[in-house]
Write a protein that holds these residues in place. Sequence first.
Motif, mmCIF file in Angstrom:
data_model
loop_
_atom_site.group_PDB
_atom_site.id
_atom_site.type_symbol
_atom_site.label_atom_id
_atom_site.label_comp_id
_atom_site.label_asym_id
_atom_site.label_seq_id
_atom_site.Cartn_x
_atom_site.Cartn_y
_atom_site.Cartn_z
ATOM 1 N N ASP A 181 0.855 -1.193 0.000
ATOM 2 C CA ASP A 181 0.000 0.000 0.000
ATOM 3 C C ASP A 181 0.891 1.243 0.000
ATOM 4 N N THR A 182 1.055 1.868 -1.149
ATOM 5 C CA THR A 182 1.971 3.011 -1.285
ATOM 6 C C THR A 182 1.562 4.206 -0.430
ATOM 7 N N ASN A 183 0.277 4.287 -0.079
ATOM 8 C CA ASN A 183 -0.189 5.397 0.764
ATOM 9 C C ASN A 183 0.398 5.330 2.178
ATOM 10 N N LYS A 184 0.852 4.142 2.569
ATOM 11 C CA LYS A 184 1.375 3.952 3.932
ATOM 12 C C LYS A 184 2.899 3.917 3.982
ATOM 13 N N TRP A 185 3.547 4.099 2.848
ATOM 14 C CA TRP A 185 5.003 3.993 2.809
ATOM 15 C C TRP A 185 5.698 5.033 3.692
ATOM 16 N N HIS A 186 5.202 6.253 3.692
ATOM 17 C CA HIS A 186 5.853 7.300 4.496
ATOM 18 C C HIS A 186 5.710 7.024 5.993
ATOM 19 N N ILE A 187 4.555 6.515 6.399
ATOM 20 C CA ILE A 187 4.365 6.154 7.815
ATOM 21 C C ILE A 187 5.264 4.980 8.181
ATOM 22 N N LEU A 188 5.340 3.980 7.296
ATOM 23 C CA LEU A 188 6.194 2.821 7.536
ATOM 24 C C LEU A 188 7.671 3.207 7.606
ATOM 25 N N SER A 189 8.064 4.168 6.764
ATOM 26 C CA SER A 189 9.470 4.605 6.771
ATOM 27 C C SER A 189 9.842 5.254 8.105
ATOM 28 N N ILE A 190 8.889 5.963 8.705
ATOM 29 C CA ILE A 190 9.126 6.571 10.027
ATOM 30 C C ILE A 190 9.262 5.478 11.085
ATOM 31 N N ILE A 191 8.412 4.456 10.988
ATOM 32 C CA ILE A 191 8.456 3.344 11.952
ATOM 33 C C ILE A 191 9.756 2.551 11.825
ATOM 34 N N LEU A 192 10.195 2.291 10.586
ATOM 35 C CA LEU A 192 11.402 1.502 10.348
ATOM 36 C C LEU A 192 12.695 2.290 10.604
ATOM 37 N N ALA A 193 12.592 3.615 10.691
ATOM 38 C CA ALA A 193 13.783 4.454 10.885
ATOM 39 C C ALA A 193 14.482 4.129 12.207
ATOM 40 N N LEU A 194 13.704 3.868 13.254
ATOM 41 C CA LEU A 194 14.283 3.585 14.576
ATOM 42 C C LEU A 194 15.103 2.293 14.578
ATOM 43 N N PRO A 195 14.544 1.152 14.155
ATOM 44 C CA PRO A 195 15.368 -0.074 14.132
ATOM 45 C C PRO A 195 16.584 0.036 13.202
ATOM 46 N N LEU A 196 16.437 0.756 12.087
ATOM 47 C CA LEU A 196 17.567 0.952 11.180
ATOM 48 C C LEU A 196 18.669 1.745 11.858
ATOM 49 N N LEU A 197 18.271 2.783 12.602
ATOM 50 C CA LEU A 197 19.243 3.604 13.335
ATOM 51 C C LEU A 197 19.933 2.799 14.429
ATOM 52 N N ILE A 198 19.179 1.943 15.110
ATOM 53 C CA ILE A 198 19.741 1.102 16.173
ATOM 54 C C ILE A 198 20.779 0.134 15.608
ATOM 55 N N ILE A 199 20.469 -0.458 14.459
ATOM 56 C CA ILE A 199 21.415 -1.377 13.804
ATOM 57 C C ILE A 199 22.696 -0.635 13.437
ATOM 58 N N LEU A 200 22.562 0.581 12.886
ATOM 59 C CA LEU A 200 23.718 1.384 12.491
ATOM 60 C C LEU A 200 24.568 1.745 13.704
ATOM 61 N N ILE A 201 23.919 2.124 14.809
ATOM 62 C CA ILE A 201 24.630 2.480 16.041
ATOM 63 C C ILE A 201 25.383 1.280 16.595
ATOM 64 N N CYS A 202 24.764 0.100 16.568
ATOM 65 C CA CYS A 202 25.414 -1.124 17.062
ATOM 66 C C CYS A 202 26.668 -1.442 16.249
ATOM 67 N N ILE A 203 26.585 -1.287 14.945
ATOM 68 C CA ILE A 203 27.748 -1.550 14.081
ATOM 69 C C ILE A 203 28.867 -0.555 14.381
#
Length: 375
Positions: A197-219
Motif C-alpha cells: 500500500d503506497t499510501n502507507k510507505w511514508h508512515i512505515l518509513s518513520i516506523i522503520l527508521a528507529l530499528p535501522l538507526l539502532i542497527i547502524l549504532i550497534c555496528i
Amino acid sequence: MRIILWFLIGFICLALPLILTVFNIINLFKKKKIKENVIDIITFILGIILTITLYKFIGFKDYNKPIILDGLAVTAHAPISSWSMPTVVSILIVGIVSYFLIRIKKLDLSPLIIVSCMSGILICSIYIVVFIIQIFNISMIENLFYGIPFLALFPINYILCSIRAEIEIVNYYRQKNVRPKEYENKFLNKCNKILYDTNKWHILSIILALPLLIILICILTLFGQRPDEAIKAFLETSDWTLSREISPPPITYDGHYLCTVSLKGHERLVKPIRMGIRHGEKIVVNRQLCVANAFENLIEEKAPKFHKFVRYIYDKYGFPLSKHIHTSWQADITYILMKPLEWLFLLVLYIFDKKPENRITTQYIGKKDIMEEIK
C-alpha cells in the motif's frame, strides 16, 4: 589569464551550486523535469567534492584546540567534532546510498527495500537539518566571509532531490499497480498488503527508521564509536548553535618564523611544550624557540653591538621567511634546517651562561620572572 582562472574557480565553487539549487527546486515542482539525471549526478558529485574542499579550506579545529589568529588565514572551531566523523559519515553514506537505490527505477526493488531506503533518507535528512541549524549561529557577515553558508548548499540539495525521488518512486509503483502475493499465514498476508500500500510507505518509513538507526549504532559501536556519538558530534563543539563546550583563548601568530614552526609543525617533530607570552599575546612554545630566544637574550646582555647585527640579519631574512611557511611540512623542514643552529646556540649558552637551562626555560613567561630566575 589569472582573471579568467579566478572567474572559473568562483563560478564552479559559488555560482554553479546556486544554479543547481535553482534547478532542483524547479524539478521538484515541475512535471516535465529539466535534465533530471544530469543535474542529479552533477549535484551529488560536485556537492560532495566542494563540501569536503570547503570544510578543509576553512581549517576547522576541535573545541579543545585554540584558534590561530593568523592575519587573513581562515580558521574556526569545527561544527562537528573530528572524533565523531565516522558516525557522521556513516549516516551520510546510508542516506546517499538509499537515495540512489530508489532513484534508479531499473532496479525494480521490493516494497520492503524501498521503505527501508526511505527510512535511510529520513534519518539522513533529519541529521542534515540539525547540521544546518548548527552552522547558522555566528553572525551572517562572518559566516559569509568564511564561506560557511555554502556548507549548507549540498545538504539542502540532498533534501530537495530526496523529496522528489520519494514522490517519483511512489507514483511509479502506483502506475505499475503491482498486486501483493497471497500467503496462507494471515499475519504475513496482512503485513504484505500493508507493504504494497503506497499510501502507507511514508508512515512505515518513520516506523522503520528507529530499528535501522539502532542497527547502524550497534555496528559503529563495534568500531569504537559511542552509542550517542551522533548527538555528541554537535554538542562536543564550541561557538555553534548546539555547542556545549568552551574553547581555550585564541593564539596570535606574529610573524616570528620559529613561532610559526612551533605553531604549524607536526607535534611529534617540533614538540610544543607549553603556551608562552610574546608582546602580550599567547603563543605556542617549543624547545627550539626557547633556545633561540635565550641565545638572543644572552648576546643582548653580553654583546649589545653583536646583538644589533644578529637582529638586523633576522629582520632582513627571518621575518620574510615566516611569510612562506604555510603548511605543516614547510614548518617541519624549517625546524630540521634550524637544528644545527639550535645546537650552536646551546653550545654558546652552556659556555657563557652560569645557568643556561634557567635562561631557556624562562623564555616567554614575562620579563620579571626571567630576571628573577637568572639572578
